[in-house]
Design a protein around this motif. Structure first.
Motif, short mmCIF file in Angstrom:
data_model
loop_
_atom_site.label_atom_id
_atom_site.label_comp_id
_atom_site.label_asym_id
_atom_site.label_seq_id
_atom_site.Cartn_x
_atom_site.Cartn_y
_atom_site.Cartn_z
N PRO A 247 0.49 7.45 -0.83
CA PRO A 247 1.72 8.24 -1.01
C PRO A 247 2.53 8.39 0.28
O PRO A 247 3.75 8.46 0.23
CB PRO A 247 1.23 9.60 -1.50
N LYS A 248 1.88 8.44 1.43
CA LYS A 248 2.60 8.56 2.69
C LYS A 248 3.45 7.32 2.97
O LYS A 248 4.53 7.42 3.52
CB LYS A 248 1.63 8.80 3.84
N ALA A 249 2.98 6.18 2.58
CA ALA A 249 3.70 4.94 2.84
C ALA A 249 4.86 4.75 1.87
O ALA A 249 5.86 4.13 2.22
CB ALA A 249 2.75 3.75 2.76
N THR A 250 4.76 5.30 0.65
CA THR A 250 5.81 5.08 -0.35
C THR A 250 6.78 6.25 -0.44
O THR A 250 7.70 6.20 -1.24
CB THR A 250 5.17 4.87 -1.74
N ARG A 251 6.60 7.28 0.34
CA ARG A 251 7.44 8.47 0.31
C ARG A 251 8.82 8.16 0.89
O ARG A 251 8.97 7.31 1.77
CB ARG A 251 6.78 9.57 1.12
N ILE A 252 9.83 8.89 0.42
CA ILE A 252 11.17 8.72 0.97
C ILE A 252 11.18 9.25 2.40
O ILE A 252 10.35 10.08 2.78
CB ILE A 252 12.22 9.45 0.11
#
Length: 80
Positions: A28-33
């Motif tokens: 989730p950290k890599a795909t977060r805006i």
């Protein structure tokens, strides 16, 4: 049971489980805006929030509802 089987069962399988959990946690950290950082320009409309929406009503007057007097006693002196 051979050494290879022992290492597989007690080392590689737990490491694989930890690896999968790590990837699921970091994903989730890599795909977060992108996050706002101080100093950056704010390009969004302001959002006003109130915990008491009735308090935002301009027709509401303090005189219409009696305010009870203080019920608590005490303070810095510790007189209860």
């Amino acid at each position: 049971m051979t050494i290879v089987e022992t290492v597989l069962v007690f080392a590689l399988i737990p490491l694989a489980i930890y690896g999968v959990i790590t990837l699921l946690t970091l994903r989730p950290k890599a795909t977060r805006i992108p996050r706002y950082r101080p100093g950056q320009e704010w390009n969004y409309a302001p959002v006003w929030w109130s915990a008491n929406p009735a308090g935002l009503n301009a027709d509401h007057h303090a005189e219409s509802s009696p305010v009870p007097g203080p019920t608590a006693r005490g303070g810095a002196r510790g007189n209860w």
